[in-house]
Design a protein around this motif. Structure first.
Motif, PDB file in Angstrom:
ATOM      1  N   GLY A  39     -60.120 -62.484 -41.402  1.00 37.95           N
ATOM      2  CA  GLY A  39     -59.830 -61.058 -41.362  1.00 37.95           C
ATOM      3  C   GLY A  39     -60.371 -60.397 -40.112  1.00 37.95           C
ATOM      4  N   GLY A  40     -61.536 -60.864 -39.655  1.00 39.02           N
ATOM      5  CA  GLY A  40     -62.111 -60.317 -38.426  1.00 39.02           C
ATOM      6  C   GLY A  40     -61.226 -60.578 -37.225  1.00 39.02           C
ATOM      7  N   ALA A  41     -60.662 -61.790 -37.152  1.00 37.97           N
ATOM      8  CA  ALA A  41     -59.766 -62.122 -36.037  1.00 37.97           C
ATOM      9  C   ALA A  41     -58.506 -61.267 -36.073  1.00 37.97           C
ATOM     10  N   LEU A  42     -57.944 -61.044 -37.272  1.00 36.51           N
ATOM     11  CA  LEU A  42     -56.765 -60.189 -37.391  1.00 36.51           C
ATOM     12  C   LEU A  42     -57.089 -58.743 -37.012  1.00 36.51           C
ATOM     13  N   ALA A  43     -58.238 -58.260 -37.489  1.00 38.60           N
ATOM     14  CA  ALA A  43     -58.632 -56.881 -37.202  1.00 38.60           C
ATOM     15  C   ALA A  43     -58.884 -56.672 -35.713  1.00 38.60           C
ATOM     16  N   MET A  44     -59.565 -57.630 -35.079  1.00 31.45           N
ATOM     17  CA  MET A  44     -59.836 -57.488 -33.655  1.00 31.45           C
ATOM     18  C   MET A  44     -58.556 -57.562 -32.845  1.00 31.45           C
ATOM     19  N   GLY A  45     -57.594 -58.338 -33.300  1.00 30.33           N
ATOM     20  CA  GLY A  45     -56.301 -58.383 -32.622  1.00 30.33           C
ATOM     21  C   GLY A  45     -55.640 -57.015 -32.614  1.00 30.33           C
ATOM     22  N   ALA A  46     -55.730 -56.317 -33.751  1.00 31.53           N
ATOM     23  CA  ALA A  46     -55.153 -54.973 -33.846  1.00 31.53           C
ATOM     24  C   ALA A  46     -55.940 -53.976 -33.004  1.00 31.53           C
ATOM     25  N   ILE A  47     -57.258 -54.079 -33.032  1.00 34.03           N
ATOM     26  CA  ILE A  47     -58.109 -53.157 -32.270  1.00 34.03           C
ATOM     27  C   ILE A  47     -57.878 -53.304 -30.770  1.00 34.03           C
ATOM     28  N   LEU A  48     -57.758 -54.528 -30.318  1.00 31.00           N
ATOM     29  CA  LEU A  48     -57.606 -54.767 -28.878  1.00 31.00           C
ATOM     30  C   LEU A  48     -56.279 -54.235 -28.340  1.00 31.00           C
ATOM     31  N   ARG A  49     -55.306 -54.055 -29.207  1.00 29.35           N
ATOM     32  CA  ARG A  49     -54.026 -53.482 -28.762  1.00 29.35           C
ATOM     33  C   ARG A  49     -54.193 -52.035 -28.308  1.00 29.35           C
ATOM     34  N   THR A  50     -55.258 -51.393 -28.806  1.00 28.67           N
ATOM     35  CA  THR A  50     -55.513 -49.994 -28.445  1.00 28.67           C
ATOM     36  C   THR A  50     -56.491 -49.862 -27.286  1.00 28.67           C
ATOM     37  N   CYS A  51     -56.990 -50.982 -26.777  1.00 27.64           N
ATOM     38  CA  CYS A  51     -57.998 -50.959 -25.710  1.00 27.64           C
ATOM     39  C   CYS A  51     -57.369 -51.295 -24.361  1.00 27.64           C
ATOM     40  N   ASN A  52     -58.014 -50.844 -23.316  1.00 25.60           N
ATOM     41  CA  ASN A  52     -57.606 -51.226 -21.962  1.00 25.60           C
ATOM     42  C   ASN A  52     -58.289 -52.542 -21.619  1.00 25.60           C
ATOM     43  N   THR A  53     -57.574 -53.634 -21.798  1.00 27.51           N
ATOM     44  CA  THR A  53     -58.163 -54.959 -21.585  1.00 27.51           C
ATOM     45  C   THR A  53     -57.745 -55.580 -20.251  1.00 27.51           C
ATOM     46  N   ARG A  54     -57.262 -54.740 -19.356  1.00 25.74           N
ATOM     47  CA  ARG A  54     -56.823 -55.259 -18.058  1.00 25.74           C
ATOM     48  C   ARG A  54     -57.996 -55.926 -17.328  1.00 25.74           C
ATOM     49  N   GLY A  55     -57.792 -57.167 -16.944  1.00 27.61           N
ATOM     50  CA  GLY A  55     -58.775 -57.897 -16.155  1.00 27.61           C
ATOM     51  C   GLY A  55     -59.902 -58.557 -16.934  1.00 27.61           C
ATOM     52  N   VAL A  56     -59.963 -58.350 -18.266  1.00 26.93           N
ATOM     53  CA  VAL A  56     -61.083 -58.892 -19.033  1.00 26.93           C
ATOM     54  C   VAL A  56     -60.770 -60.240 -19.672  1.00 26.93           C
ATOM     55  N   TRP A  57     -59.479 -60.567 -19.812  1.00 27.83           N
ATOM     56  CA  TRP A  57     -59.131 -61.760 -20.575  1.00 27.83           C
ATOM     57  C   TRP A  57     -59.557 -63.087 -19.942  1.00 27.83           C
ATOM     58  N   PRO A  58     -59.498 -63.257 -18.622  1.00 31.36           N
ATOM     59  CA  PRO A  58     -59.954 -64.541 -18.071  1.00 31.36           C
ATOM     60  C   PRO A  58     -61.393 -64.883 -18.469  1.00 31.36           C
ATOM     61  N   THR A  59     -62.285 -63.894 -18.372  1.00 32.15           N
ATOM     62  CA  THR A  59     -63.682 -64.133 -18.763  1.00 32.15           C
ATOM     63  C   THR A  59     -63.803 -64.328 -20.266  1.00 32.15           C
ATOM     64  N   ALA A  60     -63.092 -63.492 -21.033  1.00 34.83           N
ATOM     65  CA  ALA A  60     -63.168 -63.596 -22.490  1.00 34.83           C
ATOM     66  C   ALA A  60     -62.641 -64.939 -22.984  1.00 34.83           C
ATOM     67  N   ILE A  61     -61.537 -65.396 -22.402  1.00 34.70           N
ATOM     68  CA  ILE A  61     -60.982 -66.691 -22.798  1.00 34.70           C
ATOM     69  C   ILE A  61     -61.929 -67.828 -22.414  1.00 34.70           C
ATOM     70  N   ALA A  62     -62.575 -67.706 -21.268  1.00 38.49           N
ATOM     71  CA  ALA A  62     -63.548 -68.729 -20.850  1.00 38.49           C
ATOM     72  C   ALA A  62     -64.700 -68.820 -21.850  1.00 38.49           C
ATOM     73  N   VAL A  63     -65.161 -67.659 -22.329  1.00 35.52           N
ATOM     74  CA  VAL A  63     -66.216 -67.637 -23.350  1.00 35.52           C
ATOM     75  C   VAL A  63     -65.724 -68.291 -24.637  1.00 35.52           C
ATOM     76  N   GLY A  64     -64.502 -67.949 -25.054  1.00 26.25           N
ATOM     77  CA  GLY A  64     -63.953 -68.531 -26.272  1.00 26.25           C
ATOM     78  C   GLY A  64     -63.754 -70.029 -26.176  1.00 26.25           C
ATOM     79  N   VAL A  65     -63.269 -70.503 -25.025  1.00 25.18           N
ATOM     80  CA  VAL A  65     -63.032 -71.942 -24.826  1.00 25.18           C
ATOM     81  C   VAL A  65     -64.352 -72.704 -24.802  1.00 25.18           C
ATOM     82  N   THR A  66     -65.379 -72.107 -24.172  1.00 23.54           N
ATOM     83  CA  THR A  66     -66.699 -72.755 -24.153  1.00 23.54           C
ATOM     84  C   THR A  66     -67.250 -72.885 -25.565  1.00 23.54           C
TER      85      THR A  66
END
Length: 230
Positions: A39-66
């Protein structure tokens, strides 16, 4: 004369007590834990749609992959050492093994780790997209910056940002758990000399806390060092 003796509780004893509590709560806790992460993953997916995430995903994905690498390494090394999971110590996973069998327990563990990694990337993306809102207008140095961090921001903003940061960076801790498992299989004497999980978690949490303020200060300094357009 009455003599009062001090009773000292060690970190390992606290860990054993928490494991015993989890075992008593049993199946409801195990199911709730998985559903909470899902549920947390689904909720955060919805929340992030309302955020300005430009430029943050490369670092965030690197953290998730690690984190995913650490979780999967722990998962597959555990199955290699104890294929029937008879020696598994995780109390929540233990509940699933005892009540639902090995096959479901494997799926439960694997999907749980995948969801945790996804949630880690999402939370780190949220942290990066919101951290500038916590910065003070100016700061005379690191200590002044830390003192002012979060002032004027939405209530609990600094705590929420720290939680997102710390949760996202907890995944790599499982590299240490894997190292402990491999060491215990190869040399029990060396294994006994390693810091226990509670001590290691405490030390890791201190490092994560330091990293939080260090990265926040670096981002603030980088922003304030940029030249003002004429």
């Amino acid at each position: 004369m009455r003599i009062v003796s001090e009773v000292k509780v060690t970190p390992d004893q606290l860990l054993e007590s928490s494991f015993a509590l989890v075992a008593r709560l049993g199946i409801p806790l195990a199911v709730t834990a998985w559903l909470t992460v899902f549920g947390g993953a689904l909720a955060m997916g919805a929340i992030l749609r309302t955020c300005n995430t430009r430029g943050v995903w490369p670092t965030a994905i690197a953290v998730g992959v690690t984190g995913l690498a650490a979780h999967l390494l722990d998962y597959f090394v555990t199955l290699r050492i104890t294929p029937d999971l008879a020696m598994e110590a995780n109390p929540i996973w233990r509940v699933v093994i005892d009540n639902f069998g090995l096959s479901i327990a494997r799926v439960y563990g694997l999907t749980g780790k995948l969801l945790l990694s996804v949630l880690s990337a999402q939370l780190f993306a949220w942290h990066l997209s919101h951290r500038a809102s916590l910065f003070p207008a100016q700061a005379s140095g690191v200590l002044d910056f830390i003192k002012q961090l979060g002032r004027g921001a939405p209530r609990m903003g600094n705590i929420r940002s720290f939680f997102a940061f710390a949760f996202a960076l907890f995944g790599p801790y499982f590299f240490y758990i894997t190292f402990m498992n491999v060491t215990g299989e190869a040399s029990f004497d060396l294994y006994e000399k390693l810091p226990s999980p509670p001590v290691a978690i405490l030390g890791y949490f201190v490092l994560v806390t330091f990293a939080y303020f260090a990265t926040m200060w670096r981002a603030f300094s980088s922003r304030t060092a940029q030249p003002v357009p004429a």
